[in-house]
Design a protein around this motif. Structure first.
Motif, short mmCIF file in Angstrom:
data_model
loop_
_atom_site.label_atom_id
_atom_site.label_comp_id
_atom_site.label_asym_id
_atom_site.label_seq_id
_atom_site.Cartn_x
_atom_site.Cartn_y
_atom_site.Cartn_z
N CYS A 376 110.79 15.98 25.40
CA CYS A 376 111.91 16.87 25.06
C CYS A 376 111.68 18.06 25.98
O CYS A 376 110.99 18.51 26.14
CB CYS A 376 111.54 17.41 23.58
N ARG A 377 112.86 18.25 26.63
CA ARG A 377 113.01 19.49 27.78
C ARG A 377 112.78 20.73 27.13
O ARG A 377 112.23 21.78 27.81
CB ARG A 377 114.42 19.22 28.54
N ARG A 378 113.58 20.79 25.93
CA ARG A 378 113.25 22.09 25.20
C ARG A 378 111.70 22.64 25.24
O ARG A 378 111.39 23.72 25.30
CB ARG A 378 114.18 21.97 23.97
N CYS A 393 113.67 18.52 20.00
CA CYS A 393 114.78 19.27 19.65
C CYS A 393 116.10 18.38 19.35
O CYS A 393 117.06 18.98 18.48
CB CYS A 393 115.16 20.28 20.79
N GLY A 394 116.31 17.24 19.67
CA GLY A 394 117.49 16.31 19.39
C GLY A 394 118.65 16.80 20.15
O GLY A 394 119.83 16.39 19.95
N ASN A 395 118.49 17.75 21.03
CA ASN A 395 119.65 18.33 21.80
C ASN A 395 119.33 18.43 23.35
O ASN A 395 119.94 19.30 23.96
CB ASN A 395 120.28 19.58 21.27
N CYS A 396 118.54 17.47 23.93
CA CYS A 396 118.54 17.40 25.11
C CYS A 396 118.43 15.93 25.55
O CYS A 396 118.63 15.08 24.84
CB CYS A 396 117.06 17.92 25.73
N CYS A 399 115.75 13.74 24.37
CA CYS A 399 115.78 13.29 22.95
C CYS A 399 116.94 12.26 22.59
O CYS A 399 116.71 11.55 21.80
CB CYS A 399 115.88 14.61 22.08
ZN ZN Z 1 114.77 17.65 23.24
#
Ligand code: ZN
Ligand code: ADP
Length: 611
Positions: A376-378, A393-396, A399
């Motif tokens: 995950c990048r975040r 995060c589910g937003n990168c 993910c």
């Molecule tokens: Zn992520």
């Protein structure tokens, strides 16, 4: 005043002027601290709501709060925004006439101004004259990282602010910054001479910014992906960061050639040109700015919806700051970074020549780790700032599209043996050409077509090889001799793989174009309540209404209302003054000024599309 009194008064002001119903994390705590006469250091990310931390105490106290700000553009923006909400704010600055500045001061003497914005040098040269005549409620030092020599934006005039504490022992000082750099943070209270200041620090996560990295695409593919992205975001504003001045011009003119409304911005332009471009961007006249990192400081525009890095930045601090310009209003925003072998080579040589080679090489390495991250990048990003989250995060892109791993032992051995057979005297392009059996004269004239490795990798595209060689570099299997024409060398670890069949796993290279968002880029609901998703057509109509008002009043559209407020309007469909007034982000003054045009737009929409 008791704490509960303070809280209810603060909430009253929050609702009346700003139209908000509750505080963001630590806002009230910071407000309370200065209201009790103590100093505070507020560390919150961009969009975290720092401004309210000093604006509310200013409104709740007698006298006038002095806000110290380094940039004219920032002052102007904040004063416009405050006045737009009916809050008596003003600024003294060199862009205004002496007469006007004198009038402002007279207003302050008369107690009619609650917040006065001023630059540090002007404050220090003029304050002796006024201090007798005004009651200062609070000093707020915005962009406080400018005081630290460690930071990226050191301003010598800030250092003199240390005298404020001595001259005004009983006036609370609040220092605020979005810097995530620890050395700088630690330096702030010391430099300001407020060692007892309480620290208010929130998470630096910006969950609404979707993080995307695209590695190793050819420059024509990169351009295609950028235009693809821009088409999907055609109603929105954003910034494309380029490495060199020349690149900004080229990028802007290529985009214009394709019908996009884009302009370049870099430090080599005249002040007037730069100002024009900046104003056009703020006013939504030019939505796309192709810029060097010189662009962005002083850009408070809350509806920057995306940021593209056409090359990898030199450090995570820079990257974080630059993507942070997107989505200040908390609505979904996109960050898209391109990363290539060439970037690494260029940045390494810059780091070598920077005079601080060790530090800068290390920063670059961390940046590369982020770009190459398979997790995950975040999490990778936040861990750099010593913040650890326990979930993906589910937003990168990682993910949303986890990389596939495969056993790449043979593939690595092919590449390694090609490198060995050139006596480690070729760069990445020649090695790929050899692997793919290229007929270039350069390859043939050196007799490389006679090598046993010639053409053994022709099943893979140039881009794939490029990506795998980059991963091999990351894993320490090969090395680039930066001081020797960027030739590829085999490391100790590489020799082990070549000789002893040590296994290597790589991530599968796939050509991941960033998926075009469903409708505009407002695809992901991260907002407020569980209200139904805003109708996109209505949202666009509301934007037009906003633009018309902004043009008539000569102010940037985002000062009229943020995208987030438009989104709320589009979802709640207010048709009366009362319904409008009750919405998030709409205070008394804005209700008065804008309820008619916006409810008219909603009504028109409802007539066309009965619900
Ligand atoms: Zn992520
Ligand atoms: P910063 O200065 O930390 O970048 P701002 O003070 O500009 O952040 O706030 C970012 C956005 O969030 C602004 O649009 C602001 O009006 C909004 N905001 C701030 N505090 C609140 C709150 N308590 N509730 C809702 N919105 C808020």
């Amino acid at each position: 005043m008791s704490n509960s009194d303070l809280k209810s008064r603060a909430l009253g002001v929050l609702r009346r002027f700003y139209g908000y119903n509750s505080f963001y994390p630590l806002q009230f705590e910071a407000i309370q601290c200065v209201m009790q006469g103590n100093d505070a250091v507020v560390l919150m990310p961009t969009g975290g709501g720092k401004s309210l931390c000093f604006q509310i105490p200013a409104l709740l106290s007698d006298g006038c709060a002095i806000i110290i700000s380094p940039l004219l553009a920032l002052m102007k923006d904040q004063v416009d925004a405050l006045q737009g909400m009916g809050i008596p704010a003003a600024s003294v600055n060199s862009a205004q006439s002496d007469t006007f500045n004198r009038e402002v001061i007279e207003q302050v003497y008369a107690g009619r101004i609650k917040l006065l914005y001023i630059s540090p040098e002007r404050l220090l040269s003029e304050i002796e004259q006024w201090s007798e005549k005004i009651k200062v409620s609070l000093f707020a030092i915005d962009e406080a990282h400018c005081i630290s020599q460690w930071g990226h934006d050191f301003r010598p005039e800030y250092t003199q602010l240390a005298t404020l504490r001595q001259r005004f022992p009983s006036v609370p000082i609040m220092a605020l910054t979005a810097t995530a750099d620890r050395l700088t943070r630690d330096d702030i209270s010391q430099q300001l001479g407020i060692p007892n200041a309480r620290l208010f620090m929130t998470s630096f996560d910006r969950p609404n910014i979707r993080l995307n990295v695209v590695s190793n695409v050819s420059s024509s593919d990169k351009m295609q992906m950028i235009t693809h992205f821009l088409k999907a975001h055609h109603t929105e504003s954003g910034i494309i960061y380029c490495m060199r001045r020349n690149d900004t011009e080229k990028m802007a003119s290529r985009l214009r050639g394709q019908g996009f409304n884009a302009a370049a911005f870099h430090a080599g332009m005249s002040t007037i040109e730069k100002e024009q471009v900046q104003t056009a961007f703020l006013n939504d006249d030019i939505p796309i700015i192709c810029a060097t990192v010189a662009f962005g400081m002083g850009i408070n525009k809350s509806n920057v919806r995306w940021v593209i890095h056409s090359n990898m930045p030199k450090s995570i601090e820079c990257y974080y700051q630059e993507i942070g310009r997107a989505g200040r209003d908390g609505m979904p925003a996109e960050a898209l970074m391109f990363y290539s072998f060439g970037d690494v080579v260029t940045l390494k040589s810059l780091a070598k020549d920077s005079g601080q080679e060790a530090i800068n090489m290390n920063k670059l390495k961390r940046m590369q780790q982020y770009a190459e991250s398979n997790v995950c990048r975040r999490r990778t990003l936040l861990s750099y700032f010593n913040e650890h989250i326990d979930h993906d995060c589910g937003n990168c892109d990682v993910c949303l599209n986890p990389p596939e791993r495969f056993d790449a032992t043979i593939l690595c051995q092919m590449a390694l043996s090609a490198i060995v057979r050139t006596n480690q005297r070729e760069g990445v392009t020649a090695i790929i050409d050899i692997l793919r059996g290229s007929g270039k004269t350069d390859i043939l004239s050196k007799g490389y077509d006679k090598l046993r490795t010639y053409g053994i990798g022709r099943d893979l595209s140039f881009a794939s090889w490029n990506a795998y060689l980059l991963q091999m570099l990351q894993l320490g299997i090969i090395d680039v001799a930066y001081d020797d024409y960027n030739h590829l060398h085999v490391t100790q670890y590489g020799w082990e793989i070549l000789k002893s069949n040590k296994h290597v796993m790589l991530s599968k290279f796939s050509y991941t174009k960033p998926a075009p968002p469903a409708k505009g880029s407002r695809q992901k609901e991260i907002s407020l309540d569980n209200m139904p998703k805003a109708d996109n057509e209505l949202f666009e109509l509301l934007k037009e209404t906003r633009l018309a008002i902004a043009r008539a009043q000569h102010m940037p559209p985002y000062i009229v209302f943020s995208d987030r407020v438009l989104d709320v309007i589009a979802r709640s469909l207010p048709t009366s003054r009362e319904e409008f007034a009750a919405l998030y982000g709409i205070g008394e003054k804005k209700t008065e000024m804008y309820w008619r045009p916006f409810t008219a737009t909603v009504k028109q929409f409802l007539e066309k599309h009965p619900q």
